[in-house]
Design an enzyme around this catalytic site. Structure first.
Site, PDB file in Angstrom:
ATOM      1  N   LYS A 163       0.843  -1.188   0.000  1.00 45.26           N
ATOM      2  CA  LYS A 163       0.000   0.000   0.000  1.00 45.26           C
ATOM      3  C   LYS A 163       0.883   1.244   0.000  1.00 45.26           C
ATOM      4  CE  LYS A 163      -4.057  -2.073   0.388  1.00 45.26           C
ATOM      5  NZ  LYS A 163      -5.171  -1.892  -0.570  1.00 45.26           N
ATOM      6  N   ASP A 188      -0.246  -0.416  -4.486  1.00 46.70           N
ATOM      7  CA  ASP A 188      -1.684  -0.137  -4.479  1.00 46.70           C
ATOM      8  C   ASP A 188      -1.923   1.217  -3.847  1.00 46.70           C
ATOM      9  OD1 ASP A 188      -4.415  -0.146  -4.462  1.00 46.70           O
ATOM     10  OD2 ASP A 188      -4.645  -1.851  -3.112  1.00 46.70           O
ATOM     11  N   GLU A 213      -1.793  -0.271  -8.787  1.00 46.23           N
ATOM     12  CA  GLU A 213      -3.242  -0.487  -8.728  1.00 46.23           C
ATOM     13  C   GLU A 213      -3.988   0.800  -8.360  1.00 46.23           C
ATOM     14  OE1 GLU A 213      -6.434  -3.292  -6.258  1.00 46.23           O
ATOM     15  OE2 GLU A 213      -4.279  -3.625  -6.072  1.00 46.23           O
ATOM     16  N   ASP A 238      -9.138  -1.504 -10.162  1.00 45.53           N
ATOM     17  CA  ASP A 238      -9.899  -2.230  -9.144  1.00 45.53           C
ATOM     18  C   ASP A 238     -11.245  -1.535  -8.948  1.00 45.53           C
ATOM     19  OD1 ASP A 238     -10.869  -3.561  -6.919  1.00 45.53           O
ATOM     20  OD2 ASP A 238      -9.408  -2.732  -5.526  1.00 45.53           O
ATOM     21  N   LYS A 262     -12.751  -8.556  -7.383  1.00 43.03           N
ATOM     22  CA  LYS A 262     -13.220  -8.922  -6.046  1.00 43.03           C
ATOM     23  C   LYS A 262     -14.712  -9.213  -6.150  1.00 43.03           C
ATOM     24  CE  LYS A 262      -9.823  -5.848  -3.921  1.00 43.03           C
ATOM     25  NZ  LYS A 262      -9.613  -4.509  -3.323  1.00 43.03           N
TER      26      LYS A 262
END
Length: 403
Positions: A163, A188, A213, A238, A262
């Site tokens: 992250k 991300d 991401e 995403d 997801k």
């Protein structure tokens, strides 16, 4: 098939370690667990909404509201011939994708168990093992981050996702590449940047991450296409991808070279499989993201990741990583080669610890179809007949836009 009974349970469990992203710092996870019963079979689903609406507009409280007031009543009145019918029946409900997914995924599990097949086989999965990666939150220092990465690599993970946020980005990429020259790592951003930060991403290019991401806005496709033309690192979308059409448009615009799927975020397994298929047809690889799921949600992710275009290691990590309390009897583990076995038993293929769930739940509710009133003798009346559908049956009340 008609749903004979639905139960909801709210679980709130502490994380072993706080998990920090560019948008939040989480110490607990609250999940709505759905139990669906029909024809002697039981299916399970798990919500994925975070505690606060930083990642999406949904939270555990909105999940409960949508299931309790809208989703469950709609499904209790419906005839289901295949799990995909769930998406069709709930299609008139805008947004609330995480709520719909909670029940939709339970119904997939229910159908698979009724048919005596694993969820993987029912979905069209082709793998008996999936590729595993791990997501690492923002750490107190670079040294802490490097120690955490080393620990995860020893556990067998094939790649790490880190992250980032403004001020915690280029230095991260630089330190990781210097310490682990051959490590596949991805970054991300959770929508923390804008096009004004192009220079930052060009500096990150130097350290050759696998992908970055969702660097820009959560609902953007156009600016991501602009950014991708400016940098070498592949952009993975995403939050911007909710449907197969979203995936198609993003690919055609050049906004994404990789897609994170997801199921709990896109409305369920039916939508997740459709996005997977769009990527496969376009030659765009996909991978299975994680939302700090408990055991039930983790099981669904494992089966989904067995589909053929999930060719990159996902965020499906070992059960023990996040929670001390386990709600399934066969916790998921990562093999030494960085893979995880796909359960072969019926449905999600793991034993749900139902007694424990009932014991630790902080809220529960049960639903059954309304009993039909006894038929009454017909009598003549001057009242106008009810509006009828094309099939000749009385038309149920629907939103105005659907009439």
């Amino acid at each position: 098939m008609r749903i004979e009974r639905v139960e909801l349970f709210v679980l709130r469990l502490p994380l072993k370690r706080a998990y920090e992203t560019s948008g939040s710092r989480e110490t607990h996870q609250t999940r709505v667990i759905a139990r669906v019963e029909s024809e002697g079979a039981v299916g399970w689903g798990e919500s994925v909404a975070p505690e606060l609406p930083w990642y999406s507009g949904e939270t555990p409280k909105t999940i409960w509201y949508a299931l309790d007031e809208i989703v469950i009543p709609a499904l209790l009145d419906a005839e289901l011939h295949q799990p995909e019918d769930t998406e069709r029946i709930l299609g008139w409900i805008r947004e609330h994708r995480m709520a719909k997914a909670t029940l939709e995924m339970a119904i997939w599990d229910l159908f698979a168990k009724r048919d005596g097949r694993s969820l993987s086989k029912l979905l069209g999965g082709t793998r008996d093992r999936i590729l595993c990666g791990v997501a690492i939150g923002i750490q107190p220092s670079i040294d802490d981050l490097l120690e955490t990465i080393q620990r995860e690599l020893k556990a067998g993970y094939q790649r790490v996702k880190l992250k980032i946020k403004p001020g915690w980005d280029v230095t991260v990429a630089e330190a990781v590449r210097a310490t682990f020259p051959e490590l596949p790592f991805m970054l991300d951003a959770n929508s923390a940047y804008t096009l004004a930060d192009v220079a930052v991403f060009k500096r990150i290019d130097t350290y050759a991450p696998m992908m970055i991401e969702q660097p820009l806005s959560h609902d953007d496709i156009v600016d991501h296409a602009t950014l991708q033309r400016e940098i070498k690192t592949p952009i993975c979308l995403d939050e911007s991808i909710h449907t197969g059409d979203d995936a198609r448009k993003a690919i055609e615009l050049g906004a994404t070279r990789i897609i994170n799927i997801k199921a709990g975020r896109v409305g369920g397994l039916t939508s997740a499989r459709r996005i997977h298929d769009v990527g496969r047809e376009a030659g765009v690889p996909v991978w299975c993201g994680g939302m700090l799921e408990m055991g039930i949600g983790r099981a669904h992710n494992v089966h989904l990741a067995s589909l053929p275009n999930f060719s990159l290691p996902g965020d499906v990590s070992a059960s023990e990583r996040y929670f001390a309390t386990e709600i399934i009897g066969e916790p998921f583990t990562v093999e030494k080669d960085g893979t995880m076995r796909v359960p072969t038993g019926p449905g999600i293929g793991v034993t749900v610890l139902e007694k424990l769930i009932r014991k630790i739940a902080v809220r529960t509710k049960q639903y059954r179809p309304a009993r039909k009133a006894p038929a009454k003798a017909k009598r003549r009346t001057s009242a106008k007949p009810a509006a009828r559908s094309a099939a000749g049956r009385p038309r149920a009340a629907t939103p105005r836009s659907r009439r």
